[in-house]
Enzyme design. Structure first.
Site: not given
Length: 452
Positions: A53, A57, A66
């Site tokens: 992914r 953020d 991972t």
């Protein structure tokens, strides 16, 4: 649990130096970084063909999580693949800036603090069985996590009003709670928010947010491998001496500021123990446990390096680990630099070197240069890392997700995925729920792919 699902989430620091009059904010730079992602994923929060992914953020920090891994070398390789994915975005963004007449160099740092004192994290995820008593796990794990900076800290020059001092950990100054359900507000050591991304009746996910982001592959392997082994021993009922800390938050800072590992830390009930004492206890139990556990070369390498690093700290002779442990590699680099140029640790050039160590761009980042010179050990190879950029782990649920994403993209189909769902956005809205993270083959997913 001898075969465990693990993953690492890394937030990267972003900065940009501009050559012309035009300036961009960090937010704008981050948007340039993700423009290519948004163009194909229609979002700045996407899953990739390798099962990972990638998203933007809070606070303009790109984050790479991972895919699910079930071996240490697999995890180290996929963690490094994340650096390559971000480096590709960096190169693409610099080209876009140039095309628009904005001269600038973008820097992505795999570290945990910026010059303004902000902190961003490296979070570890470990699948654990639901049946266990979570409070026992956190009680036994907390003293280990507080003191493991000795073996896997990334190292940092901390500027204090009195002087500059070299610390073991980047993250230690920014942790404010022991165990909590928050991640940003209070920054605990262990996060208890219960999102297993798996069958919730069988499993829960242990979310550790105290760790430093490591550049060294062997340090990453030691960090994750030792924690996973301690979890395995707790699950197997191994008894540990009680090292409950009087104040974990004070202790984590005290440990970070003591490179000898000998400073006494207050335990509950008024007792004292040093970080070295505490780590020695966990290490001794691990050595004993390996006698009864089925052989595993990777775990044996972890325990070997763990022991060598504790010996090095005790003797203060780091010659046998000075290519394998981040903070040791970094400190040696600083010492050589100080000796050569006759400078103090407080010199701004040392701070620049500290930052440049974590620059992920190959050919520019200091750690990459050390690695090329053989001054930083390898666990994986460039070829394995390149393969992991596009190929998911073949032994976990990530394989199903990666194959589904690849097939949907190649067929030009609209789809939605998360850690457990694979969905085709057509009239039928067909969705497959993959609750077992250990399962890499699923007839339902095969049928879904075949129907495209």
């Amino acid at each position: 649990m001898q075969r465990r699902i693990m993953g690492i989430e890394t937030e990267f620091g972003v900065t940009c130096t501009f050559h012309g009059h035009r300036r961009l904010s960090p937010d704008e730079v981050a948007r340039y970084l993700f423009r290519r992602v948004v163009s194909w994923g229609r979002s700045s929060n996407v899953f990739l063909r390798n099962g990972a992914r990638l998203y933007l953020d809070v606070g303009s920090h790109p984050e790479y999580a991972t895919a699910e891994c079930d071996s240490l070398t697999q995890l180290v390789t996929h963690d490094r693949a994340g650096e390559r994915v971000l480096e590709d975005l960096l190169i693409d963004a610099e080209q876009r800036l140039a095309d628009e007449g904005i001269g600038g160099d973008i820097y992505l740092f795999k570290n945990n603090t910026d010059s303004a004192g902000n902190s961003y994290g490296c979070h570890e995820n470990y699948l654990i069985v639901r049946a266990g008593e979570f409070s026992r796990i956190s009680d036994v794990l907390l003293p280990f996590l507080v003191t493991r900076q000795l073996i896997c800290g990334a190292g940092k020059v901390l500027q204090t009003p009195k002087a500059a001092t070299f610390c073991l950990s980047q993250r230690a100054e920014h942790i404010w709670e022991g165990v909590s359900s928050a991640t940003t507000r209070s920054r605990p050591i262990i996060n208890t928010r219960d999102e297993p991304h798996a069958d919730a009746e069988k499993y829960r996910r242990l979310h550790v947010i105290v760790g430093d982001s490591n550049m060294s592959e062997s340090t990453t392997m030691l960090k994750v491998g030792s924690a996973s082994l301690v979890l395995e021993m707790i699950e197997a009922g191994v008894a540990f001496r009680d090292f409950s800390l009087d104040n974990p938050i004070r202790a984590i800072r005290e440990v970070s500021h003591d490179l000898t590992g000998r400073r006494p830390v207050r335990l509950a009930g008024g007792r004292q123990a040093s970080a070295l004492d505490i780590q020695r206890e966990y290490y001794a139990r691990a050595v004993e446990y390996l006698q009864t556990r089925e052989p595993n070369t990777q775990i044996e390498q972890v325990v070997d390096l763990w022991g060598r690093q504790l010996d090095a700290v005790e003797s203060q002779d780091f010659a046998k680990v000075d290519t394998e442990i981040d903070w040791v590699i970094k400190r040696k680099l600083f010492q050589r630099y100080q000796d050569r140029y006759n400078m103090e640790l407080s010199d701004p050039k040392i701070s620049q070197l500290d930052l440049a160590y974590h620059d992920i761009k190959r050919g520019r980042g200091v750690f990459d240069l050390l690695q090329r010179k053989g001054l930083a050990a390898r666990i994986t190879t460039d070829e394995e890392i390149e393969a992991a950029v596009n190929t998911p782990p073949q032994t976990t649920r990530a394989k199903l997700r990666g194959e589904f994403i690849s097939a949907a993209q190649e067929a030009g189909r609209d789809f939605t995925v998360d850690w457990v769902h694979l969905k085709l956005n057509d009239q039928a809205q067909r969705t497959v729920l993959c609750k077992d993270p250990f399962r890499s083959v699923d007839e339902r997913v095969k049928r879904l792919i075949a129907s495209m």
